[in-house]
Design a protein around this motif. Structure first.
Motif, short mmCIF file in Angstrom:
data_model
loop_
_atom_site.label_atom_id
_atom_site.label_comp_id
_atom_site.label_asym_id
_atom_site.label_seq_id
_atom_site.Cartn_x
_atom_site.Cartn_y
_atom_site.Cartn_z
N ASP A 73 0.83 -1.21 0.00
CA ASP A 73 0.00 0.00 0.00
C ASP A 73 0.86 1.25 0.00
OD1 ASP A 73 1.01 -0.49 2.54
OD2 ASP A 73 -0.61 0.56 3.53
N GLY A 74 0.27 2.33 -0.39
CA GLY A 74 0.93 3.63 -0.31
C GLY A 74 1.93 3.84 -1.43
N PRO A 75 2.35 5.08 -1.57
CA PRO A 75 3.33 5.42 -2.61
C PRO A 75 4.69 4.85 -2.27
CG PRO A 75 2.91 7.32 -1.22
CD PRO A 75 1.95 6.23 -0.78
N LYS A 76 5.41 4.50 -3.29
CA LYS A 76 6.76 4.00 -3.10
C LYS A 76 7.67 5.21 -2.83
CE LYS A 76 5.47 -0.12 -4.35
NZ LYS A 76 4.71 -0.83 -3.40
N SER A 77 8.38 5.14 -1.73
CA SER A 77 9.28 6.25 -1.41
C SER A 77 10.71 5.77 -1.45
CB SER A 77 8.95 6.81 -0.02
OG SER A 77 9.14 5.83 0.95
N LYS A 78 11.58 6.67 -1.81
CA LYS A 78 13.00 6.37 -1.86
C LYS A 78 13.57 6.48 -0.45
CE LYS A 78 17.29 7.66 -4.07
NZ LYS A 78 17.97 8.56 -4.97
N VAL A 79 14.21 5.45 0.02
CA VAL A 79 14.80 5.46 1.35
C VAL A 79 16.29 5.76 1.21
CG1 VAL A 79 15.34 4.08 3.39
CG2 VAL A 79 13.14 3.79 2.21
N GLU A 80 16.74 6.75 1.94
CA GLU A 80 18.16 7.10 1.92
C GLU A 80 18.77 6.74 3.26
OE1 GLU A 80 19.30 10.86 0.41
OE2 GLU A 80 17.59 10.97 -0.93
N TRP A 81 19.91 6.16 3.22
CA TRP A 81 20.61 5.74 4.44
C TRP A 81 21.50 6.85 4.84
CZ3 TRP A 81 18.79 1.46 6.68
CH2 TRP A 81 18.05 0.60 5.90
#
Length: 81
Positions: A73-81
Motif C-alpha cells: 500500500d501507499g506510494p513507493k518512497s526512496k529510502v536514503e541511508w
C-alpha cells in the motif's frame, strides 16, 4: 500465520507465542541457541538488542521464516541511508 511487524516488541511477542504453541520451554530453546534461559527471556521481552543472525536462527528453530517484501500500500518512497 502472516504478521506485519512494525515494532521490535512484536517480534518478541511472536517468538514467545510460537515457542509456547509448539510447547518448547525457554530452557530447551536456549540450549539449542547456545545461550542461557535467562538471556532468552530477556530477548523475548526486549528483542531490540537481538542480532539478525540470532533472529534468523530463532525463526528457523521455531519453524518460521523471515520475509522482506515491497509494501503493498501507499506510494513507493526512496529510502536514503
Amino acid at each position: 500465520m502472516r504478521q506485519l511487524i512494525t515494532t521490535p516488541s512484536q517480534v518478541g511477542e511472536i517468538l514467545r507465542g510460537r515457542r509456547k504453541t509448539r510447547r518448547v520451554s525457554q530452557h530447551e530453546l536456549a540450549t539449542k541457541l547456545g545461550i542461557s534461559q535467562g538471556r532468552l527471556s530477556i530477548l523475548e521481552g526486549d528483542p531490540a538488542g537481538m542480532t539478525l543472525d540470532r533472529l534468523i536462527l530463532l525463526a528457523k528453530l521455531l519453524d518460521l521464516e523471515l520475509v522482506l517484501q515491497d509494501r503493498a500500500d501507499g506510494p513507493k518512497s526512496k529510502v536514503e541511508w
